[in-house]
Design a protein around this motif. Structure first.
Motif, short mmCIF file in Angstrom:
data_model
loop_
_atom_site.label_atom_id
_atom_site.label_comp_id
_atom_site.label_asym_id
_atom_site.label_seq_id
_atom_site.Cartn_x
_atom_site.Cartn_y
_atom_site.Cartn_z
N GLY A 484 0.83 -1.41 -0.32
CA GLY A 484 0.30 -0.64 0.01
C GLY A 484 0.67 1.01 0.19
O GLY A 484 2.16 1.15 -0.55
N PRO A 485 0.34 2.55 -0.01
CA PRO A 485 0.94 3.49 0.55
C PRO A 485 1.45 4.03 1.29
O PRO A 485 1.52 3.03 2.12
CB PRO A 485 -0.30 4.55 0.06
N LEU A 486 2.86 3.83 0.89
CA LEU A 486 4.16 4.91 2.63
C LEU A 486 3.40 5.20 3.34
O LEU A 486 3.49 4.83 4.28
CB LEU A 486 5.42 4.95 1.84
N LEU A 487 2.86 6.25 3.42
CA LEU A 487 2.41 6.62 4.75
C LEU A 487 0.61 6.49 5.58
O LEU A 487 1.02 6.27 6.34
CB LEU A 487 1.75 8.54 3.80
N ASP A 488 0.98 5.31 4.76
CA ASP A 488 -0.52 4.25 5.51
C ASP A 488 0.34 3.14 6.20
O ASP A 488 -0.23 2.36 6.26
CB ASP A 488 -1.52 4.20 4.38
N LEU A 506 5.64 15.46 -1.26
CA LEU A 506 5.80 14.38 -0.82
C LEU A 506 6.82 14.29 -0.11
O LEU A 506 6.41 13.08 0.45
CB LEU A 506 5.51 13.26 -2.16
N MET A 507 8.03 14.26 -0.86
CA MET A 507 9.11 14.24 -0.30
C MET A 507 9.39 14.34 1.41
O MET A 507 9.95 14.50 1.86
CB MET A 507 10.50 14.58 -1.07
N GLU A 508 8.85 15.66 2.04
CA GLU A 508 8.58 16.17 2.69
C GLU A 508 7.42 15.59 3.99
O GLU A 508 8.10 14.96 5.10
CB GLU A 508 8.25 18.15 3.08
N SER A 509 6.82 15.52 3.25
CA SER A 509 5.51 14.13 3.61
C SER A 509 6.39 12.94 4.51
O SER A 509 6.79 12.02 5.36
CB SER A 509 4.67 13.78 3.53
N MET A 510 7.76 12.54 3.26
CA MET A 510 7.54 11.06 3.59
C MET A 510 9.34 11.47 5.07
O MET A 510 9.05 10.63 5.85
CB MET A 510 8.45 11.01 2.69
N VAL A 511 9.79 12.71 4.72
CA VAL A 511 10.59 12.45 5.99
C VAL A 511 10.03 12.49 7.45
O VAL A 511 10.85 12.32 8.04
CB VAL A 511 11.37 13.71 5.56
N ASN A 512 8.85 13.50 7.21
CA ASN A 512 8.02 13.76 8.44
C ASN A 512 7.66 11.86 9.16
O ASN A 512 7.49 11.41 10.33
CB ASN A 512 6.91 14.36 8.22
N ALA A 541 12.65 19.45 1.87
CA ALA A 541 13.32 17.52 2.44
C ALA A 541 14.23 17.64 2.88
O ALA A 541 14.41 17.02 3.04
CB ALA A 541 12.25 16.85 1.38
N LEU A 542 15.31 18.17 1.15
CA LEU A 542 16.48 18.20 1.57
C LEU A 542 16.86 18.59 2.71
O LEU A 542 18.02 18.08 3.52
CB LEU A 542 17.58 18.43 0.73
N ILE A 543 16.40 19.67 3.58
CA ILE A 543 17.14 20.73 4.23
C ILE A 543 16.75 20.45 6.24
O ILE A 543 17.47 19.68 6.66
CB ILE A 543 16.19 21.86 4.67
N ARG A 544 15.03 19.11 5.73
CA ARG A 544 14.76 18.64 6.79
C ARG A 544 15.53 17.34 7.08
O ARG A 544 16.34 16.34 8.37
CB ARG A 544 13.27 18.17 6.50
N LEU A 545 15.99 16.56 5.47
CA LEU A 545 16.81 15.69 5.74
C LEU A 545 18.05 15.31 6.63
O LEU A 545 18.99 14.93 7.59
CB LEU A 545 17.10 14.73 4.72
N GLU A 546 18.73 16.82 6.15
CA GLU A 546 20.95 17.35 6.63
C GLU A 546 19.87 17.59 7.67
O GLU A 546 21.38 17.68 8.62
CB GLU A 546 21.05 18.02 5.54
N SER A 547 19.17 17.45 8.66
CA SER A 547 18.76 18.64 10.21
C SER A 547 17.74 17.27 10.85
O SER A 547 18.75 17.28 12.46
CB SER A 547 18.51 19.54 9.94
N SER A 548 18.23 16.23 10.57
CA SER A 548 17.09 15.04 11.19
C SER A 548 18.15 15.20 12.15
O SER A 548 20.02 14.73 12.19
CB SER A 548 17.60 13.85 9.88
N ARG A 549 17.86 14.56 13.42
CA ARG A 549 18.61 14.09 14.27
C ARG A 549 19.31 12.35 14.20
O ARG A 549 20.40 11.93 14.75
CB ARG A 549 17.98 14.66 15.93
N PHE A 550 18.63 11.54 13.79
CA PHE A 550 18.47 10.49 12.80
C PHE A 550 19.54 10.33 11.92
O PHE A 550 19.84 8.82 11.82
CB PHE A 550 17.01 9.84 12.95
N LYS A 551 20.05 11.09 11.36
CA LYS A 551 21.03 11.65 10.41
C LYS A 551 22.26 10.38 10.83
O LYS A 551 22.90 11.37 12.03
CB LYS A 551 21.35 12.68 9.91
N ARG A 552 22.82 9.64 9.92
CA ARG A 552 23.88 9.01 10.76
C ARG A 552 24.93 9.17 9.28
O ARG A 552 25.92 9.38 10.06
CB ARG A 552 23.56 7.49 10.88
#
Length: 619
Positions: A484-488, A506-512, A541-552
């Protein structure tokens, strides 16, 4: 009652009135054990079916009946290793005798489980809570054909609205990205929703559509090849800006600023007869910075009216398509089904999205084939695909479909699948191909081997590499293994690859979504996210990814040094299978603590992953 006979009765008619709902009149213990109560229209009496064991009975079952235990399948309550079940056991058991746990896929198709484009033998490591069945209308060729006509008309109306109201052609791919963005915002669910069109958005004005139309006003800017092209584009932009600002209702200050900058640009062009390519490009960038905010203000009202018109047209089409599906159900003697509510939460290995709604009898599809392609025809409309991908769909169908043991509906469901994605892609050549572009098979193989990836977050039955994936549509794709859809989809453990379509919302919702999953899971969870390296300006989405606390970890694969698989790989020739990427690709590893410990992106592993992207290595 033999399983084959049970299927015949369901095919000939399924009375799903509230009195005979699958979960009605059964105790919670029987429901948890997998038993459901149905009504045989042919025999005119109820029967009982176990979705885990495929056992069917005329008499009500007892809990003492022998059968596999379905309590605590992952051994969470009982630490004994023998209590941990395989992914095949945790997923609903198939009714095909050839696909039971002790048998193999038929020899004729066994070799197609592994190809240069996919590997369907990789088992899942993704764990989730058992979830309720999906309450949507099952696909039907008649409805899919009507949906295709509605979408073609909508695309035409969008083009006409852009041309008559703003004097521009509809921006390329903007309609497709509008569909993606609207489904993210859509709140409609169940039988009133549509798999493609949105009908219940809080804001009828699409930010995506507005942004793309305004970006092409007064003229669409493209990178010119020669000095003469750069000079011509600067002149066209200046003339268009002056025309817009004179014909629209704007403030005197805005009109003054735009006119002054336009006249200054014309004077500069007359003076600089020997200007270089870079001079013209710098002058155009300067003019756009000065004028575009005022042009957007002048054109925003007309752009928003286009968005509202498209949203209202989509709502009307959704209602008509829902009424058509309901009428087909009624003609087949099917009433609305109320799926049983889950009484417990159990951790299971992920399994395909299952429709809780019965399928009506589907029409006959005619087939013709050549040495390398197959064509399916319904109502004088033929859809073709490469023979290898047709056999891939057959393998996925046998592995995942649970309501069609004799493959009676296979061809009709493949036709619906092809029609759905062709409707979604668009009507022009290569339109929508970028939305379905996939990573090379060498990269998927490497991700699986060194990072334990077994699941694609954005795929389809046509382009998936693994047999576990999320896709845009539950109804057409669930029969072929889609979750099914990823967000579900809410997994609690596993390793994933995510290469979303290039839609900012969609990319921003994916990061959330990923951050929420990582925040709430205590199991090993890892996401390898692939995004285009758009930094001028960077996407949210790119900004959110690079600033995420889960980014390894993150690394970039340079532009033109790697390839993507064609979004139309199921119909294109081998020479067109790979496309060079014109932009860099950013890979970001989002992992919780256990995921980082289990699948650490160290320098050695990243070097191996980088090698898998090399063009010379691409299969």
């Amino acid at each position: 009652m033999p399983a084959l006979e049970m299927e015949d009765t369901r095919a000939n008619g399924f009375n799903s009135s509230p009195a005979h709902s699958p979960g009605r009149d059964l105790s919670s213990q029987l429901l948890e054990a997998g038993w459901r109560k149905f009504f045989s229209k042919r025999e005119q009496r109820p029967y009982f079916f176990n979705k885990f064991t495929n056992q069917s009975l005329w008499d009500e079952p007892t809990l003492g009946s022998p059968g596999p235990s379905r309590h605590d399948p992952l051994g969470i309550a009982t630490p004994s290793p023998s209590s941990v079940m395989s992914p095949q056991e945790c997923a609903p058991r198939r009714r095909h005798s050839s696909l039971d746990s002790n048998s193999q896929v038929p020899t004729k198709k066994a070799s197609l489980l592994i190809s240069s484009s996919w590997n369907l033998t990789i088992p899942t490591n993704v764990i989730m809570y058992e979830r309720a069945m999906s309450d949507v209308y099952p696909p039907h060729p008649m409805v899919e054909q009507s949906r295709a006509k509605s979408l073609r008309k909508l695309r035409q109306q969008y083009e006409e609205a852009c041309m008559t109201r703003e004097g521009i052609h509809a921006p390329l791919e903007s309609f497709n990205r509008w569909l993606l963005e609207r489904k993210v915002a859509d709140r409609a669910a169940g039988l009133t929703s549509d798999p493609i069109l949105s009908s219940d958005c809080e804001n009828p004005v699409s930010p995506s559509m507005c942004r793309e139309i305004l970006n092409d006003i007064p003229v669409k800017l493209v990178k010119p090849k020669y000095v003469s092209d750069a000079r011509r584009q600067l002149t066209k932009y200046a003339e268009g800006a002056k025309k817009i600002i004179e014909s629209r209702n704007v403030t005197p200050e805005s009109r003054k600023i735009v006119k002054w900058n336009v006249e200054d640009s014309f004077a500069w062009v007359r003076r600089q007869m020997n200007a270089s390519y870079d001079d013209y490009m710098e002058r155009l960038a300067h003019l756009k910075r000065q004028c575009q905010p005022h042009i957007k203000e002048a054109a925003s009202a007309g752009t928003e009216s286009i968005c509202r018109k498209m949203y209202n047209l989509a709502k009307d089409d959704t209602r008509k398509l829902s009424e058509m599906s309901a009428s087909i159900w009624k003609e087949n003697g099917i009433e609305e089904v109320i799926s049983p509510v889950l009484v417990t939460e159990r951790k299971v290995f992920c399994y395909p999205r299952i429709l809780g709604t019965p399928s009506p009898r589907l029409p006959t599809i005619s087939v013709s084939s050549s040495s390398d392609a197959i064509s399916l025809t319904y109502n004088e409309e033929s859809l073709s695909m490469n023979m290898q991908y047709f056999y891939k769909l057959e393998c996925l169908y046998r592995l995942n479909c649970k309501d069609d043991p004799r493959n009676e509906h296979f061809l009709a469901r493949v036709w619906c699948l092809l029609r759905r994605y062709q409707t979604y892609f668009g009507v022009h050549k290569n339109e929508g191909a970028a939305l379905q572009a996939a990573l090379p098979a060498t990269v998927f193989e490497c991700l699986s081997r060194i990072f334990g990836v077994t699941f694609e977050c954005f795929a389809s039955p046509l382009n998936c590499y693994y047999k576990q994936y999320c896709s845009a549509f539950s109804d057409t794709d669930g029969y072929f293994g889609s979750r099914g859809p990823l967000l579900d989809f809410h997994p609690i453990a596993g390793s994933f690859e995510a290469n979303p379509p290039f839609s900012e919302e969609l990319m921003e919702s994916m990061v959330n979504h990923f951050e929420n999953l990582l925040e709430n899971s205590s199991e090993a969870l890892s996401f390898v996210v692939c995004l285009p390296e758009w930094r001028d300006p960077p996407t949210k989405a790119l900004i959110r990814l690079e600033s995420s606390r889960f980014k390894r970890k993150e690394f970039v694969v340079p532009a033109l040094e790697h390839q993507y698989r064609n979004g139309f790989q199921h119909i294109c020739s081998k020479d067109e299978l790979h496309i060079h990427s014109s932009h860099g690709t950013l890979l970001v590893f989002l992992q919780n603590e256990k995921g980082f410990e289990k699948w650490t992106p160290n320098s050695e592993r990243l070097s191996e992953l980088a090698i898998s992207f090399q063009v010379s290595k691409t299969k």
